[in-house]
Design a protein around this motif. Structure first.
Motif, mmCIF file in Angstrom:
data_model
loop_
_atom_site.group_PDB
_atom_site.id
_atom_site.type_symbol
_atom_site.label_atom_id
_atom_site.label_comp_id
_atom_site.label_asym_id
_atom_site.label_seq_id
_atom_site.Cartn_x
_atom_site.Cartn_y
_atom_site.Cartn_z
ATOM 1 N N SER A 1 0.841 -1.200 0.000
ATOM 2 C CA SER A 1 0.000 0.000 0.000
ATOM 3 C C SER A 1 0.876 1.250 0.000
ATOM 4 O O SER A 1 2.097 1.175 0.227
ATOM 5 N N LEU A 2 0.225 2.384 -0.227
ATOM 6 C CA LEU A 2 0.947 3.652 -0.248
ATOM 7 C C LEU A 2 1.605 3.923 1.102
ATOM 8 O O LEU A 2 2.760 4.367 1.170
ATOM 9 N N LYS A 3 0.894 3.612 2.185
ATOM 10 C CA LYS A 3 1.444 3.842 3.522
ATOM 11 C C LYS A 3 2.606 2.900 3.820
ATOM 12 O O LYS A 3 3.614 3.295 4.418
ATOM 13 N N GLU A 4 2.484 1.635 3.407
ATOM 14 C CA GLU A 4 3.568 0.672 3.612
ATOM 15 C C GLU A 4 4.812 1.074 2.826
ATOM 16 O O GLU A 4 5.941 0.940 3.318
ATOM 17 N N ALA A 5 4.600 1.578 1.623
ATOM 18 C CA ALA A 5 5.732 2.060 0.831
ATOM 19 C C ALA A 5 6.415 3.228 1.536
ATOM 20 O O ALA A 5 7.652 3.332 1.540
ATOM 21 N N GLY A 6 5.609 4.096 2.144
ATOM 22 C CA GLY A 6 6.169 5.228 2.886
ATOM 23 C C GLY A 6 7.004 4.771 4.072
ATOM 24 O O GLY A 6 8.047 5.361 4.377
ATOM 25 N N ILE A 7 6.586 3.686 4.739
ATOM 26 C CA ILE A 7 7.346 3.160 5.880
ATOM 27 C C ILE A 7 8.695 2.622 5.412
ATOM 28 O O ILE A 7 9.736 2.868 6.038
ATOM 29 N N VAL A 8 8.710 1.872 4.305
ATOM 30 C CA VAL A 8 9.967 1.334 3.771
ATOM 31 C C VAL A 8 10.902 2.471 3.366
ATOM 32 O O VAL A 8 12.109 2.434 3.651
ATOM 33 N N GLU B 1 9.218 -7.127 6.375
ATOM 34 C CA GLU B 1 10.236 -6.908 7.408
ATOM 35 C C GLU B 1 11.643 -7.014 6.826
ATOM 36 O O GLU B 1 12.548 -6.259 7.190
ATOM 37 N N ALA B 2 11.845 -7.981 5.930
ATOM 38 C CA ALA B 2 13.155 -8.149 5.302
ATOM 39 C C ALA B 2 13.504 -6.952 4.423
ATOM 40 O O ALA B 2 14.656 -6.498 4.395
ATOM 41 N N LEU B 3 12.502 -6.420 3.741
ATOM 42 C CA LEU B 3 12.716 -5.224 2.918
ATOM 43 C C LEU B 3 13.100 -4.034 3.779
ATOM 44 O O LEU B 3 14.012 -3.267 3.425
ATOM 45 N N MET B 4 12.420 -3.866 4.906
ATOM 46 C CA MET B 4 12.746 -2.759 5.808
ATOM 47 C C MET B 4 14.202 -2.856 6.280
ATOM 48 O O MET B 4 14.941 -1.877 6.251
ATOM 49 N N ALA B 5 14.604 -4.064 6.695
ATOM 50 C CA ALA B 5 15.976 -4.254 7.172
ATOM 51 C C ALA B 5 16.983 -4.056 6.038
ATOM 52 O O ALA B 5 18.024 -3.403 6.219
ATOM 53 N N GLY B 6 16.679 -4.608 4.860
ATOM 54 C CA GLY B 6 17.588 -4.496 3.722
ATOM 55 C C GLY B 6 17.780 -3.063 3.270
ATOM 56 O O GLY B 6 18.909 -2.626 2.991
ATOM 57 N N VAL B 7 16.679 -2.322 3.192
ATOM 58 C CA VAL B 7 16.755 -0.916 2.771
ATOM 59 C C VAL B 7 17.521 -0.097 3.806
ATOM 60 O O VAL B 7 18.319 0.785 3.448
ATOM 61 N N PHE B 8 17.306 -0.393 5.092
ATOM 62 C CA PHE B 8 18.021 0.315 6.159
ATOM 63 C C PHE B 8 19.524 0.099 6.045
ATOM 64 O O PHE B 8 20.316 1.054 6.091
ATOM 65 N N ILE B 9 19.958 -1.149 5.902
ATOM 66 C CA ILE B 9 21.390 -1.455 5.831
ATOM 67 C C ILE B 9 22.012 -0.860 4.570
ATOM 68 O O ILE B 9 23.122 -0.297 4.604
ATOM 69 N N LEU B 10 21.313 -0.966 3.446
ATOM 70 C CA LEU B 10 21.805 -0.393 2.193
ATOM 71 C C LEU B 10 22.023 1.105 2.329
ATOM 72 O O LEU B 10 23.075 1.640 1.949
ATOM 73 N N SER B 11 21.045 1.781 2.899
ATOM 74 C CA SER B 11 21.138 3.231 3.056
ATOM 75 C C SER B 11 22.242 3.616 4.033
ATOM 76 O O SER B 11 22.972 4.591 3.810
ATOM 77 N N LEU B 12 22.374 2.844 5.127
ATOM 78 C CA LEU B 12 23.416 3.128 6.111
ATOM 79 C C LEU B 12 24.798 3.084 5.463
ATOM 80 O O LEU B 12 25.620 3.979 5.653
ATOM 81 N N VAL B 13 25.060 2.030 4.692
ATOM 82 C CA VAL B 13 26.372 1.888 4.044
ATOM 83 C C VAL B 13 26.571 2.968 2.985
ATOM 84 O O VAL B 13 27.629 3.600 2.906
ATOM 85 N N ASN B 14 25.553 3.197 2.168
ATOM 86 C CA ASN B 14 25.674 4.189 1.094
ATOM 87 C C ASN B 14 25.932 5.591 1.625
ATOM 88 O O ASN B 14 26.719 6.351 1.053
ATOM 89 N N ASP B 15 25.261 5.954 2.723
ATOM 90 C CA ASP B 15 25.332 7.340 3.176
ATOM 91 C C ASP B 15 26.506 7.637 4.099
ATOM 92 O O ASP B 15 26.676 8.790 4.512
#
Length: 421
Positions: free
Chosen positions: A50-57, A106-120
């Motif tokens: 959903s739009l809200k779930e996408a916003g959370i990710v 949940e896996a997407l949330m964790a994956g996106v978090f780690i990717l962003s942490l390393v990239n930034d």
């Protein structure tokens, strides 16, 4: 025509070779920037969130960006910008291949978090290296050159990403990962002999520790960072809700969405260096930054005034001009406020302000759009831009006055030396 050529030559003249090479690294890296602009569309249309779930990710991406910016600033002061940038580019590129296989929320949330942490972790290290490689008289133009490369890459990335997404979103992740790794390898082979000594071995001998204050104890700079976060919250609608607006309200294809987003990068690429060269030393930074914030708000409010494809192009043009007026001078304020011993920390806090906006912008934007509609969202961004512009005008004016006052103070021991002579 000769005058135009001369203008461009003067705008780009005097910049050091390492500054040019650093910009080339960012061009390679950002030319593959395909996942982030299409992530909201990928989550809602391919993975059926959903739009809200996408916003959370997307907010998890922002949270990772906050942590990565803080970590990058700390590591830059500890081990130097070379190691931080190399690891961020290569490891971050590899993580795109991991993210490609994730489907569970949940896996997407964790994956996106780690990717962003390393990239930034790259951001404060990159900003610190630009400041160290640039000549003191053209720091703003060095940042503009780097941003020009980033925006040229961003004009290529989404446009190419739109074509690849029409085939398969899988190719977005592959292309983004490969360009990050290629940028990291190019960076390593060119800069491995230019990295210099770690900060503790060089800086402390030059600058007294008493002068190396923490940016977190610098009240006016903290306020400046908060206002920059407000600016970025408005600006990052470009990457979160604006593609959804194009898709849901105007039913544009991925190709057209990519071209519109790429237009932003192309405009900034063509105009930023010239405008910074022409007005950078002639207009106060407080006026430029505040004016840029107001133009940014106008670009979104304009979407409510009429519904036509042409208005999308005009709004993107205004958004790009706003970016040119505000962002390079915000970075210059940060460099001028810091010293050699604490530049990484200052750049870290500055990039944290943008990273924090990555958390707030998608969640707030998608929530407002889902609950009250896109029109309400655009009016809110306009109102926030006015408040932010006023705040930045007064804060930047104070910071600039303080810098001038300190510059005019006599150097300790100068009078004694003068008498001796």
């Amino acid at each position: 025509m000769k005058k135009i050529v001369l203008l461009y030559r003067n705008a780009f003249g005097g910049l050091s070779r390492p500054a040019w090479m650093m910009s080339l690294v960012m061009l390679i890296n950002r030319s593959g920037a395909m996942v982030t602009p299409f992530l909201s569309v990928y989550l809602t249309e391919v993975l059926d969130y959903s739009l809200k779930e996408a916003g959370i990710v997307l907010s998890m991406y922002g949270l990772g960006s906050v942590c990565g910016s803080f970590l990058g600033g700390w590591l830059t002061d500890k081990v130097g910008h070379f190691k931080v940038q190399f690891l961020s580019l290569t490891v971050g590129g590899s993580l795109y291949f991991v993210l490609l296989s994730l489907r569970q929320f949940e896996a997407l949330m964790a994956g996106v978090f780690i990717l962003s942490l390393v990239n930034d972790t790259l951001r404060p290290a990159n900003s610190s290296s630009i400041a160290s490689y640039a000549r003191p008289e053209n720091v703003t133009r060095a940042f503009s050159l780097n941003r020009m490369a980033i925006n040229l890459g961003f004009s290529i990335g989404p446009a190419l990403g739109g074509l690849l997404a029409a085939i398969s979103y899988r190719w977005l992740f592959i292309a983004d990962g490969l360009t990050c790794i290629l940028a990291g390898l190019f960076f390593f082979f060119y800069f491995r002999n230019l990295q210099g000594q770690p900060p503790q071995q060089t800086v402390n001998a030059i600058e007294p520790k008493a002068n190396a204050r923490s940016p977190y104890s610098d009240g006016y700079f903290v306020l400046f960072a908060i206002l920059c976060c407000c600016f970025a919250t408005i600006f990052f609608q470009l990457l979160s809700t604006l593609p959804l607006y194009y898709r849901q309200v105007y039913t544009l294809s991925e190709n057209k969405i990519g071209l519109l987003l790429g237009l932003n990068g192309l405009i900034v690429f063509l105009l930023e260096m010239i405008l910074v060269y022409l007005i950078g030393d002639r207009v106060r930074k407080s006026w430029l930054i505040a004016g840029g914030v107001l133009v940014l708000g106008l670009s979104f409010v304009l979407l409510n005034l009429t519904q036509h494809l042409a208005i999308l192009v005009v709004a993107m043009l205004l958004l790009s001009v706003a970016e040119i007026l505000a962002m390079p001078f915000m970075a210059t304020i940060t460099v001028e406020r810091s010293g050699l011993a604490n530049r990484g920390s200052y750049m870290g806090l500055y990039t944290i302000s943008y990273a924090a906006a990555h958390v707030v912008a998608p969640y707030l934007g998608t929530t407002l759009a889902a609950t009250y509609g896109f029109a309400t969202l655009w009016w809110c961004t306009g109102a926030l831009s006015v408040v932010t512009a006023v705040g930045l005008y007064f804060v930047v004016q104070h910071i600039e006055k303080e810098r001038v006052r300190k510059r005019n103070l006599p150097t300790p021991g100068a009078e004694t030396m003068a008498v001796a002579q």
